[in-house]
Design a protein around this motif. Structure first.
Motif, PDB file in Angstrom:
ATOM      1  N   ARG A   1     -13.056 -29.077  -4.178  1.00  0.00           N
ATOM      2  CA  ARG A   1     -13.973 -28.479  -5.136  1.00  0.00           C
ATOM      3  C   ARG A   1     -14.901 -27.497  -4.416  1.00  0.00           C
ATOM      4  NH1 ARG A   1     -10.315 -31.824  -7.364  1.00  0.00           N
ATOM      5  NH2 ARG A   1     -10.897 -32.536  -9.441  1.00  0.00           N
ATOM      6  N   GLY A   2     -15.571 -26.655  -5.212  1.00  0.00           N
ATOM      7  CA  GLY A   2     -16.585 -25.780  -4.639  1.00  0.00           C
ATOM      8  C   GLY A   2     -16.161 -24.339  -4.418  1.00  0.00           C
ATOM      9  N   ARG A   3     -14.960 -23.976  -4.836  1.00  0.00           N
ATOM     10  CA  ARG A   3     -14.525 -22.579  -4.712  1.00  0.00           C
ATOM     11  C   ARG A   3     -15.092 -21.776  -5.885  1.00  0.00           C
ATOM     12  NH1 ARG A   3      -8.874 -20.885  -4.071  1.00  0.00           N
ATOM     13  NH2 ARG A   3      -9.808 -19.356  -2.674  1.00  0.00           N
ATOM     14  N   ASP A   4     -15.528 -20.567  -5.619  1.00  0.00           N
ATOM     15  CA  ASP A   4     -16.147 -19.754  -6.670  1.00  0.00           C
ATOM     16  C   ASP A   4     -15.765 -18.297  -6.467  1.00  0.00           C
ATOM     17  OD1 ASP A   4     -17.737 -18.989  -8.817  1.00  0.00           O
ATOM     18  OD2 ASP A   4     -19.488 -18.683  -7.532  1.00  0.00           O
ATOM     19  N   ASN A   5     -15.206 -17.684  -7.489  1.00  0.00           N
ATOM     20  CA  ASN A   5     -14.807 -16.279  -7.425  1.00  0.00           C
ATOM     21  C   ASN A   5     -15.974 -15.406  -7.876  1.00  0.00           C
ATOM     22  OD1 ASN A   5     -13.516 -13.852  -7.325  1.00  0.00           O
ATOM     23  ND2 ASN A   5     -12.099 -14.272  -9.007  1.00  0.00           N
ATOM     24  N   ASP A   6     -16.650 -14.789  -6.932  1.00  0.00           N
ATOM     25  CA  ASP A   6     -17.808 -13.953  -7.272  1.00  0.00           C
ATOM     26  C   ASP A   6     -17.445 -12.475  -7.403  1.00  0.00           C
ATOM     27  OD1 ASP A   6     -17.326 -13.305  -4.649  1.00  0.00           O
ATOM     28  OD2 ASP A   6     -19.264 -14.023  -3.890  1.00  0.00           O
ATOM     29  N   GLY A   7     -16.165 -12.136  -7.240  1.00  0.00           N
ATOM     30  CA  GLY A   7     -15.733 -10.756  -7.382  1.00  0.00           C
ATOM     31  C   GLY A   7     -16.019  -9.895  -6.168  1.00  0.00           C
ATOM     32  N   VAL A   8     -16.633 -10.473  -5.143  1.00  0.00           N
ATOM     33  CA  VAL A   8     -16.981  -9.726  -3.938  1.00  0.00           C
ATOM     34  C   VAL A   8     -16.097 -10.128  -2.765  1.00  0.00           C
ATOM     35  CG1 VAL A   8     -18.823  -9.289  -2.255  1.00  0.00           C
ATOM     36  CG2 VAL A   8     -19.361  -9.401  -4.694  1.00  0.00           C
ATOM     37  N   GLN A   9     -15.753 -11.418  -2.685  1.00  0.00           N
ATOM     38  CA  GLN A   9     -14.945 -11.903  -1.573  1.00  0.00           C
ATOM     39  C   GLN A   9     -13.479 -11.508  -1.760  1.00  0.00           C
ATOM     40  OE1 GLN A   9     -16.078 -16.119  -0.325  1.00  0.00           O
ATOM     41  NE2 GLN A   9     -16.986 -16.000  -2.370  1.00  0.00           N
ATOM     42  N   LEU A  10     -12.872 -11.072  -0.672  1.00  0.00           N
ATOM     43  CA  LEU A  10     -11.461 -10.713  -0.728  1.00  0.00           C
ATOM     44  C   LEU A  10     -10.625 -11.938  -1.088  1.00  0.00           C
ATOM     45  CD1 LEU A  10      -9.800  -8.143  -0.259  1.00  0.00           C
ATOM     46  CD2 LEU A  10      -9.371  -8.933   2.071  1.00  0.00           C
TER      47      LEU A  10
ATOM     48  N   HIS B   1      -2.293 -17.140  -7.722  1.00  0.00           N
ATOM     49  CA  HIS B   1      -2.395 -16.304  -6.522  1.00  0.00           C
ATOM     50  C   HIS B   1      -1.676 -14.967  -6.666  1.00  0.00           C
ATOM     51  CE1 HIS B   1      -2.887 -15.340  -2.307  1.00  0.00           C
ATOM     52  NE2 HIS B   1      -1.597 -15.080  -2.212  1.00  0.00           N
ATOM     53  N   THR B   2      -2.273 -13.979  -5.981  1.00  0.00           N
ATOM     54  CA  THR B   2      -1.628 -12.691  -5.759  1.00  0.00           C
ATOM     55  C   THR B   2      -2.063 -12.154  -4.405  1.00  0.00           C
ATOM     56  OG1 THR B   2      -1.418 -10.400  -6.517  1.00  0.00           O
ATOM     57  CG2 THR B   2      -3.508 -11.484  -6.961  1.00  0.00           C
ATOM     58  N   ASP B   3      -1.144 -11.467  -3.736  1.00  0.00           N
ATOM     59  CA  ASP B   3      -1.498 -10.763  -2.498  1.00  0.00           C
ATOM     60  C   ASP B   3      -2.015  -9.361  -2.785  1.00  0.00           C
ATOM     61  OD1 ASP B   3      -0.807 -12.856  -0.757  1.00  0.00           O
ATOM     62  OD2 ASP B   3       1.319 -12.300  -0.836  1.00  0.00           O
ATOM     63  N   GLY B   4      -1.981  -8.959  -4.053  1.00  0.00           N
ATOM     64  CA  GLY B   4      -2.427  -7.621  -4.428  1.00  0.00           C
ATOM     65  C   GLY B   4      -3.930  -7.558  -4.637  1.00  0.00           C
ATOM     66  N   VAL B   5      -4.682  -7.746  -3.578  1.00  0.00           N
ATOM     67  CA  VAL B   5      -6.135  -7.619  -3.628  1.00  0.00           C
ATOM     68  C   VAL B   5      -6.580  -6.676  -2.518  1.00  0.00           C
ATOM     69  CG1 VAL B   5      -6.561  -9.882  -4.664  1.00  0.00           C
ATOM     70  CG2 VAL B   5      -6.417  -9.675  -2.185  1.00  0.00           C
ATOM     71  N   ARG B   6      -7.621  -5.917  -2.796  1.00  0.00           N
ATOM     72  CA  ARG B   6      -8.142  -4.991  -1.785  1.00  0.00           C
ATOM     73  C   ARG B   6      -9.604  -4.698  -2.088  1.00  0.00           C
ATOM     74  NH1 ARG B   6      -8.116   0.419  -3.702  1.00  0.00           N
ATOM     75  NH2 ARG B   6      -7.163   0.612  -5.781  1.00  0.00           N
ATOM     76  N   PHE B   7     -10.277  -4.087  -1.128  1.00  0.00           N
ATOM     77  CA  PHE B   7     -11.676  -3.711  -1.306  1.00  0.00           C
ATOM     78  C   PHE B   7     -11.777  -2.303  -1.888  1.00  0.00           C
ATOM     79  CE2 PHE B   7     -13.066  -6.724   2.255  1.00  0.00           C
ATOM     80  CZ  PHE B   7     -13.562  -7.648   1.343  1.00  0.00           C
ATOM     81  N   VAL B   8     -12.706  -2.135  -2.819  1.00  0.00           N
ATOM     82  CA  VAL B   8     -13.043  -0.798  -3.322  1.00  0.00           C
ATOM     83  C   VAL B   8     -14.559  -0.686  -3.372  1.00  0.00           C
ATOM     84  CG1 VAL B   8     -10.939  -0.572  -4.691  1.00  0.00           C
ATOM     85  CG2 VAL B   8     -12.990  -1.548  -5.740  1.00  0.00           C
TER      86      VAL B   8
ATOM     87  N   MET C   1      -7.097 -11.320  10.356  1.00  0.00           N
ATOM     88  CA  MET C   1      -8.269 -10.659  10.936  1.00  0.00           C
ATOM     89  C   MET C   1      -8.920  -9.650   9.978  1.00  0.00           C
ATOM     90  SD  MET C   1      -8.754 -12.277  13.666  1.00  0.00           S
ATOM     91  CE  MET C   1     -10.088 -11.355  14.387  1.00  0.00           C
ATOM     92  N   LYS C   2      -8.799  -9.903   8.671  1.00  0.00           N
ATOM     93  CA  LYS C   2      -9.437  -9.040   7.676  1.00  0.00           C
ATOM     94  C   LYS C   2     -10.808  -9.605   7.300  1.00  0.00           C
ATOM     95  CE  LYS C   2      -6.145  -6.006   7.035  1.00  0.00           C
ATOM     96  NZ  LYS C   2      -5.292  -6.039   5.836  1.00  0.00           N
ATOM     97  N   ARG C   3     -11.762  -8.710   7.059  1.00  0.00           N
ATOM     98  CA  ARG C   3     -13.084  -9.120   6.608  1.00  0.00           C
ATOM     99  C   ARG C   3     -12.975  -9.743   5.219  1.00  0.00           C
ATOM    100  NH1 ARG C   3     -16.893  -6.653   9.949  1.00  0.00           N
ATOM    101  NH2 ARG C   3     -18.578  -7.313   8.570  1.00  0.00           N
ATOM    102  N   ASN C   4     -13.857 -10.683   4.924  1.00  0.00           N
ATOM    103  CA  ASN C   4     -13.819 -11.320   3.606  1.00  0.00           C
ATOM    104  C   ASN C   4     -14.768 -10.652   2.619  1.00  0.00           C
ATOM    105  OD1 ASN C   4     -12.563 -13.341   2.012  1.00  0.00           O
ATOM    106  ND2 ASN C   4     -14.505 -14.457   1.958  1.00  0.00           N
ATOM    107  N   THR C   5     -15.821 -10.022   3.125  1.00  0.00           N
ATOM    108  CA  THR C   5     -16.688  -9.164   2.314  1.00  0.00           C
ATOM    109  C   THR C   5     -17.068  -7.989   3.197  1.00  0.00           C
ATOM    110  OG1 THR C   5     -18.841 -10.076   2.964  1.00  0.00           O
ATOM    111  CG2 THR C   5     -17.677 -11.221   1.193  1.00  0.00           C
ATOM    112  N   GLU C   6     -17.854  -7.118   2.632  1.00  0.00           N
ATOM    113  CA  GLU C   6     -18.310  -5.959   3.410  1.00  0.00           C
ATOM    114  C   GLU C   6     -19.048  -6.391   4.664  1.00  0.00           C
ATOM    115  OE1 GLU C   6     -20.918  -1.858   2.657  1.00  0.00           O
ATOM    116  OE2 GLU C   6     -20.989  -3.513   1.205  1.00  0.00           O
ATOM    117  N   HIS C   7     -19.724  -7.559   4.586  1.00  0.00           N
ATOM    118  CA  HIS C   7     -20.587  -7.990   5.682  1.00  0.00           C
ATOM    119  C   HIS C   7     -20.068  -9.226   6.420  1.00  0.00           C
ATOM    120  CE1 HIS C   7     -23.475  -5.135   4.089  1.00  0.00           C
ATOM    121  NE2 HIS C   7     -23.406  -5.724   2.904  1.00  0.00           N
ATOM    122  N   ASP C   8     -19.007  -9.875   5.926  1.00  0.00           N
ATOM    123  CA  ASP C   8     -18.502 -11.101   6.545  1.00  0.00           C
ATOM    124  C   ASP C   8     -17.263 -10.815   7.382  1.00  0.00           C
ATOM    125  OD1 ASP C   8     -20.472 -12.547   5.347  1.00  0.00           O
ATOM    126  OD2 ASP C   8     -19.233 -13.280   3.699  1.00  0.00           O
TER     127      ASP C   8
END
Length: 806
Positions: free
Chosen positions: A530-539, A622-629, A709-716
């Motif tokens: 438990r405890g996972r949360d999709n905030d739309g910011v994390q990859l 799940h999808t692998d089709g996620v990216r940062f914009v 080795m990909k960042r999970n957010t802009e700052h993480d």
């Protein structure tokens, strides 16, 4: 005729009578129906009111469950002065050197220092800080009971700190700390050394505790200790100038800042302008404020050796000091070295003196990193509108990192216990007992313990509140089971260790059952963190509760998820419960039944095996089709921010693209039988350099994974996305050692064990020689240490790896 005339009259009269009776009956019927309806209404209202009352009372009860202690006997019975050998110690891991007792109302003592000429840009050293950029610091030897010695390198000075204890009397006995300062540049550069005493915030007004100075001696009184004295006695060298202050600090977390505020400029014949301690203006402003902080500043010429001698009034035995201190420390050092070799046999295995010295430092930093904390966590459940305080409690625990994580972490402590238990089962059981006494009535333990103002001041606000839905791997349970299995002689009937285990068992059972109740998945025999949360910011949304933080899971958190690592943890937990119950001669059937069911490879494969990739994996949306914009905020003042964009719609599926540590858990926790075909597949993939294998240990995520080795957010930055972690490599080595004993894959497992051990040990030792530190993680590309330092939590498991102890 008359009779006939009368007949109608009688009939008329009779009819009138009937009419009157009918009307009366109607009235009665109406009243009766009204009364009946009112009765029904009253009953309905009563039932509704009762239901509301039940709901409110139930809600109130549910609100209180999160911070209600489990109603079983406490595991820790003797505490404080009742355990005199453990009363005093270096239980302040977050500062470079400090002493306190295992008492919630303990005074604390500690050291600060700064360079006279460089204080403007180097600042005062006090709390362990990565930004201080010291070449190295840490315990060289520490036995957890009698003594410890530490080296702090801060050019142009080396500072060696040590302590010895003389337990006894009614108030905890004496102790002596020695501070030995030498110059590394050969110029005998002066140094400003500060020794202080302070009272914790729990020792505020009204509890008859105080500190003061008389004739350069720090004096104090607390209800638990009575009167005590702290003498500063130069053993070698010269004190150029001395000053002190009696002050009030608002908390232990601001002692350095308070010290700054007390400094005044004075003239000195040799140094011109000199910062000295002056009076505290706050005490003058507020007559109700009491002294709770007494720093004593010494300007010393190096080399310089100071003995800090703490004594109580009731104990007639003189404290250890001077030459006697030197002899006693030398004897304890020899005893430590002898015990270390007996426990781990590293010289016998052919390791060099330098490598053995690093191993001693690693284990000593684990032991020397044990702290004593007191306070209340902040917790929340779905039934509480706001966070509420847990009950106030003490926690005796090791910490992962003195500089970055100087507090207790639940799953880390399970790994810590493997090494601590090899050195001292008594200390390990004491630590586990303190943790288990934190169980609430639900069977939940807050996974991160932030107790007291010193700990709280170093934690970002978003991590302070703990949710009672959040689990953490039950590694502590596995470690207790491991100790019971490998050291059964400790738990014979009527032994003190058996008594401790007896008191532990109801709490372990409640904790185990909490997992089974709250972390179940939708499918039979499946489990979900438990405890996972999709905030739309994390990859890829984090799963902090798993301990693996940003390790890639299903891209879209949902209730259909199945986590293979948690299922394996529960297999191992059931096995550990069965082991403990068996030693205590209790019923084991229910634990063995769950273990056997979760160990059924067909059921495991049905839920988590991918025939396509020949790997184990999580399942979810799940999808692998996620990216940062980059997205422009609606508020022009906020500018733009980086968010996640989904380019391919998610589908319910196995997360096979994230091959890494999670994929190995059926092997890591020995769920698979030695004959398993799937075990052979895992071993085949284990040493492929384009996947997890590296010259420095197993990577946490395959190099072929989309999120390697990909960042999970802009700052993480990436955390569990390719780096090498010592704790999981330890589990891998333990598993390979296990599978090398028998079965068709034994030869391959044995070869992998030898190669992986060599890689892990060589890299950790070489990085320590290069940098002076153990690290939180290591690069899978070049082996360099990364993350926080010193990380002498589970990275210190390198000692057990060197010793082949699993």
């Amino acid at each position: 005729m008359v009779r006939n005339r009368k007949q109608p009259a009688q009939q008329k009269h009779g009819n009138n009578h009937e009419s009157s009776s009918s009307s009366g009956a109607s009235d009665v019927s109406f009243v009766s129906r009204t009364f009946h309806l009112l009765s029904i209404w009253k009953t309905f209202v009563g039932v509704v009111c009762f239901m509301i009352a039940v709901y409110i009372s139930t809600l109130g009860y549910l609100e209180t469950r999160v911070n209600t202690p489990l109603g079983e006997e406490k595991v820790v019975i003797d505490a404080g002065l009742a355990v005199p050998d453990m009363y005093w110690g270096s239980y302040r891991p977050g500062v470079y050197f400090g002493m306190k007792s295992r008492d919630p109302r303990s005074p604390v003592f500690g050291m600060m220092w700064y360079e006279l000429a460089a204080s403007a840009h180097k600042g005062i050293r006090h709390q362990c800080e990565q930004n201080d950029n010291l070449p190295t610091y840490g315990w060289l030897r520490h036995d957890g009971v009698h003594f410890g010695e530490q080296l702090i390198s801060d050019p142009p000075h080396d500072i060696r700190t040590s302590f010895l204890k003389t337990p006894g009397g009614e108030h905890g006995g004496h102790w002596t700390a020695r501070i030995n300062i030498t110059s590394t540049d050969g110029r005998n550069t002066p140094l400003v050394l500060i020794w202080y005493g302070a009272l914790d915030e729990s020792l505020g007004a009204g509890v008859h505790s105080r500190l003061w100075v008389e004739r350069d001696t720090l004096l104090g009184h607390t209800p638990a200790l009575g009167n005590f004295k702290v003498h500063l006695v130069p053993h070698t060298g010269k004190i150029i100038h001395k000053s002190h202050s009696e002050a009030y600090a608002s908390g232990l977390q601001v002692l350095k800042e308070k010290f700054y505020s007390l400094l005044r400029v004075d003239k000195h014949p040799n140094f011109g302008r000199l910062a000295v301690l002056g009076p505290d203006g706050e005490l003058k402003k507020n007559i109700d404020t009491e002294v709770n902080f007494v720093p004593i500043q010494l300007l010393v010429e190096t080399p310089f050796v100071l003995d800090v001698i703490y004594t109580t009034e009731d104990f007639p035995i003189p404290p250890i000091k001077g030459d006697e201190y030197t002899r006693t420390l030398a004897n304890l050092t020899k005893e430590f070295d002898k015990k270390f070799e007996e426990k781990f046999k590293l010289k016998e295995k052919g390791y060099s003196d330098e490598d053995v010295g690093i191993a001693k430092a690693a284990m000593s930093n684990m032991i020397g990193g044990i702290g004593y904390f007191y306070g209340a966590s902040r917790v929340q459940s779905q039934y509480t509108k706001e966070p509420v305080p847990y009950w106030k409690a003490a926690l005796y625990t090791a910490v992962p990192s003195r500089s970055f994580f100087p507090r207790g972490f639940l799953w880390d402590e399970g790994f810590h216990g493997l090494l601590i238990g090899r050195w001292s089962p008594d200390i390990q059981l004491d630590i586990a007992a303190h943790w288990l006494d934190l169980l609430n009535v639900e069977g939940w333990i807050p996974r991160e313990q932030i107790l007291g103002v010193e700990a709280l001041a170093r934690v970002p606000k978003e991590f302070v509140v703990q949710s009672n839905a959040a689990a953490n791997p039950p590694m502590l349970l596995l470690t207790i089971g491991h100790l019971v299995k490998t050291r059964p002689e400790l738990f014979k009937v009527d032994s003190p260790h058996r008594d401790i285990l007896d008191r532990m068992f109801p709490r372990l059972q409640a904790w185990y059952q909490w997992f089974q109740t709250t972390q179940k998945g939708e499918e039979a025999t499946s489990y979900r963190w438990r405890g996972r949360d999709n905030d739309g910011v994390q990859l890829n949304p984090k799963t902090l509760t798993s301990g693996l933080d940003d390790y890639p899971r299903a891209s879209h958190p949902s209730y259909i998820e199945r986590h293979v690592d948690l299922r394996c943890w529960m297999y191992a937990a059931a096995d550990a419960m069965a082991t403990i119950a068996r030693v205590l001669e209790l019923e084991t059937d229910k634990f063995e039944s769950t273990r056997d069911q979760l160990g059924d490879e067909d059921l495991l494969n049905e839920l988590h095996w991918s025939p396509h990739t020949q790997t184990y994996a999580d399942f979810g949306l799940h999808t692998d089709g996620v990216r940062f914009v980059r997205q422009q905020s609606k508020n022009p003042q906020e500018g733009s921010k980086v968010v996640r964009s989904v380019t391919i719609a998610p589908q319910p599926r196995l997360v096979t693209s994230a091959f890494g540590y999670v994929s190995l858990f059926p092997m890591l926790l020995k769920v698979l039988q030695p004959e398993s075909e799937k075990l052979g597949k895992i071993l085949e993939m284990l040493d492929k350099p384009d996947l997890l294998w590296s010259p420095y240990g197993l990577r946490s995520l395959s190099k072929l994974s989309p999120l390697y080795m990909k960042r999970n957010t802009e700052h993480d930055p990436p955390y569990w996305r390719g780096q090498v972690w010592a704790n999981v490599n330890y589990l891998a080595l333990a598993a390979l050692r296990h599978y090398s004993a028998r079965g068709p894959h034994a030869q391959r497992a044995s070869a992998l064990y030898t190669a992986l051990k060599e890689n892990v040990v060589r890299n950790i030792l070489s990085e320590y020689k290069r940098t002076g530190y153990l690290y939180e993680q290591y690069s899978g590309e070049d082996g360099r240490g990364s993350g926080c330092k010193p990380f002498t939590g589970w990275t210190a498991l390198v000692v057990l790896i060197m010793a082949d102890e699993y």
